[in-house]
Scaffold this active site. Structure first.
Site, mmCIF file in Angstrom:
data_model
loop_
_atom_site.group_PDB
_atom_site.id
_atom_site.type_symbol
_atom_site.label_atom_id
_atom_site.label_comp_id
_atom_site.label_asym_id
_atom_site.label_seq_id
_atom_site.Cartn_x
_atom_site.Cartn_y
_atom_site.Cartn_z
ATOM 1 N N HIS A 150 33.320 47.055 34.752
ATOM 2 C CA HIS A 150 33.278 45.621 35.032
ATOM 3 C C HIS A 150 33.200 45.520 36.408
ATOM 4 O O HIS A 150 33.776 46.424 37.366
ATOM 5 C CB HIS A 150 34.849 45.091 34.635
ATOM 6 C CG HIS A 150 34.713 43.478 34.553
ATOM 7 N ND1 HIS A 150 34.792 42.661 35.616
ATOM 8 C CD2 HIS A 150 34.473 42.681 33.667
ATOM 9 C CE1 HIS A 150 34.626 41.416 35.379
ATOM 10 N NE2 HIS A 150 34.562 41.499 34.089
ATOM 11 N N SER B 196 27.287 38.710 30.006
ATOM 12 C CA SER B 196 28.678 38.187 29.606
ATOM 13 C C SER B 196 28.603 36.981 30.581
ATOM 14 O O SER B 196 28.689 37.018 31.781
ATOM 15 C CB SER B 196 29.664 39.254 29.902
ATOM 16 O OG SER B 196 30.762 38.545 29.495
ATOM 17 N N LYS C 256 42.849 35.799 27.997
ATOM 18 C CA LYS C 256 42.906 37.268 28.690
ATOM 19 C C LYS C 256 43.965 37.757 28.825
ATOM 20 O O LYS C 256 44.443 39.080 29.032
ATOM 21 C CB LYS C 256 41.790 37.030 29.732
ATOM 22 C CG LYS C 256 42.282 35.918 30.841
ATOM 23 C CD LYS C 256 41.495 36.338 32.261
ATOM 24 C CE LYS C 256 40.154 35.845 32.157
ATOM 25 N NZ LYS C 256 39.435 36.089 33.562
ATOM 26 N N THR D 201 34.618 39.894 24.582
ATOM 27 C CA THR D 201 35.866 39.906 25.575
ATOM 28 C C THR D 201 37.140 39.027 24.584
ATOM 29 O O THR D 201 36.933 37.885 24.250
ATOM 30 C CB THR D 201 35.646 39.325 27.045
ATOM 31 O OG1 THR D 201 34.489 39.951 27.407
ATOM 32 C CG2 THR D 201 36.799 39.506 27.714
ATOM 33 N N ASN E 32 32.090 49.695 59.215
ATOM 34 C CA ASN E 32 32.374 48.898 60.659
ATOM 35 C C ASN E 32 31.444 47.858 61.041
ATOM 36 O O ASN E 32 32.012 46.910 61.911
ATOM 37 C CB ASN E 32 32.593 50.103 61.875
ATOM 38 C CG ASN E 32 33.810 49.957 62.476
ATOM 39 O OD1 ASN E 32 34.828 49.418 61.826
ATOM 40 N ND2 ASN E 32 33.912 50.450 63.654
ATOM 41 N N LYS F 60 40.072 36.770 24.117
ATOM 42 C CA LYS F 60 40.782 35.577 24.700
ATOM 43 C C LYS F 60 41.849 35.236 23.963
ATOM 44 O O LYS F 60 41.804 35.415 22.791
ATOM 45 C CB LYS F 60 39.615 34.531 24.916
ATOM 46 C CG LYS F 60 38.314 34.923 25.589
ATOM 47 C CD LYS F 60 38.567 35.216 27.027
ATOM 48 C CE LYS F 60 37.091 35.434 27.837
ATOM 49 N NZ LYS F 60 37.115 35.693 29.086
#
Length: 475
Positions: free
Chosen positions: A294, A379, A177, A173, A123, A175
């Site tokens: 991730h 990465s 993606k 990774t 808060n 691609k």
């Protein structure tokens, strides 16, 4: 009400508003080993003293509210309140201060990162008396650390499962993606793994879209990694992203991955939430799955220097919630990461005990006792010319992940994977022979490229690619 039944609260209660610093600023307080300690970067509104701002943070993130309430008399505020126990100016910054706050451990539910963050940052960040507020670091006491399972397995268990030692692990990774069919996606996975990578990865936003439903992707990726394993004799993995719209759907995907016999699944821990992440981490430990994490959305929270939460805090929270890998920046690639600060939270992820070191942004000594370590993942915008620097910066206990730096190879995915594996093996061998990777890195890569045409082609393609921008995240 008769005097005999009169409550403590009705005696001496005086309604009204009083300054926070009268109750919550306690410079004489000596912190306890069981306190959670927080370092906040506070930017008060003009006219607000730093002591009042620091006390307001302590109050609003623990027992305080904007006015005196009679129910304060029903409990022991001295036992439960947060305390701002020290304030120091930030060198070189106008009207910025580091406020140190101690929280009693009784304020927090055991084993719940969700509750810890709801209390400490839930808060107070919208408080009008502050122009900006950033949580720079937390000290988690060992008594609280022991209430968490932490990473499903940890670094040593992962190496034993994969039978891979003495070098960083290599990933990629896939691609593009988004947009590939499940079969073409699986084909890309196979080419990368057979070329020499240890892992391939779903991108963070690959979940279960119309062009590729999750079950089809899981099946084709499992087929790809088993075929690559049979051909190479090495254990392979693909981070199957189990992130979903509900916890039930997430668990269904993790269970299916386990039934396929794959070694690792993946979760987006910030967008998915800490409750979901902790649930998945518990399942992964119970069922022998590694868990790749991730950090999608992290820069929304940690990028601004004077407001938000520093990534070292999010990294500590992940180690408590559970994950075997987490993306940590590269220092040398396209994404944010200043070297000393990055290595500071990399050590917080991997090591059992980390000393206070303000030069690296570490505000408190942290003892993780028996909590397993997490592998940092480098990465984002990296390629073969970065390999010496990455090997030197991150060391063996890391995952180096080349997306475009694998799939962008002019000869295809498998040659791209070969180039990265050859570059890594050359750097590890050179380091083990005592050569200096920082000064001789380019020479080491050129020597290796003489007997690897795949590496030579990669060197030619990416020789001019650099990402030279000043880091935002500085001390």
């Amino acid at each position: 009400m008769s005097p005999k039944t009169e409550t403590k609260a009705s005696v001496g209660f005086k309604a009204g508003v009083k300054e926070y610093k009268l109750t919550y600023y306690t410079p004489e307080y000596e912190t306890k080993d069981t306190d959670i300690l927080a370092a906040f970067r506070v930017t008060p509104q003009p006219g607000v003293p730093p002591e009042e701002a620091g006390a307001a943070v302590a109050a609003e993130s623990s027992t305080g509210t904007w006015t005196t309430v009679w129910t304060d008399g029903l409990t022991s505020l001295d036992r439960y309140k947060g305390r701002c126990y020290h304030i120091e100016p930030v060198p070189g910054e106008e009207s910025q201060f580091i406020a140190y706050v101690a929280y009693p451990l009784d304020l927090f539910e055991e084993g719940s990162v969700t509750n810890m963050f709801t209390s400490i940052v839930g808060n107070v960040f919208g408080f009008k008396a502050l122009r900006a507020l950033r949580l720079e670091d937390l000290r988690i006491p060992t008594a609280y650390v022991k209430t968490f399972q932490g990473p499903p397995h940890g670094i040593q268990v992962e190496r034993d499962k994969l039978n891979k030692y003495g070098r960083p692990l290599l990933g990629c990774t896939i691609k593009p993606k988004l947009g590939l069919s499940a079969k073409n996606y699986g084909r890309a996975v196979y080419e990368c793994l057979r070329g020499g990578l240890d892992f391939t990865k779903d991108d963070e936003n690959v979940n279960s879209q119309p062009f590729m439903r999750w079950r089809d992707r899981f099946l084709f990726c499992a087929e790809a990694l088993y075929k690559a394993q049979a051909e190479t004799g090495e254990i392979k993995g693909h981070y199957l992203n189990a992130t979903a719209g509900t916890c039930e759907e997430m668990m269904k995907r993790a269970i299916f991955a386990r039934e396929l016999g794959v070694p690792i699944v993946m979760h987006d821990y910030l967008t998915g939430g800490f409750t979901a992440n902790t649930s998945l981490a518990h399942y992964c430990r119970d069922n022998g799955l590694l868990l790749h994490i991730h950090r999608a959305m992290h820069a929304v929270i940690d990028r601004q220097k004077n407001h938000g939460i520093h990534f070292r805090v999010l990294a500590k929270a992940l180690r408590m919630s559970g994950g075997d890998h987490i993306h940590s920046g590269t220092v040398v690639g396209k994404l944010e990461g200043e070297r000393d600060i990055t290595l500071g939270f990399v050590d917080l992820l991997r090591d059992d005990f980390i000393e206070k070191d303000r030069s690296r942004g570490i505000y408190f000594t942290q003892d993780w006792v028996s909590l397993p370590g997490v592998l940092p993942v480098a990465s984002g915008g990296i390629h073969v010319w970065h390999m010496p620097a990455l090997t030197e910066i991150f060391g063996d206990d890391s995952v180096l992940q080349f997306g475009g730096g694998t799939l962008g190879h002019p000869w295809g995915n498998a040659p791209g994977a070969v180039a990265n594996r050859v570059a890594l093996e050359a750097c590890v061998q050179a380091r083990n022979e005592g050569r200096d990777l920082a000064s001789q890195g380019n020479e080491i890569i050129r020597e290796a490229s003489k007997w690897s045409p795949e590496l030579a082609a990669a060197c030619e393609v990416w020789k001019e690619i650099k990402f030279e921008f000043k880091a935002v995240d500085t001390l």
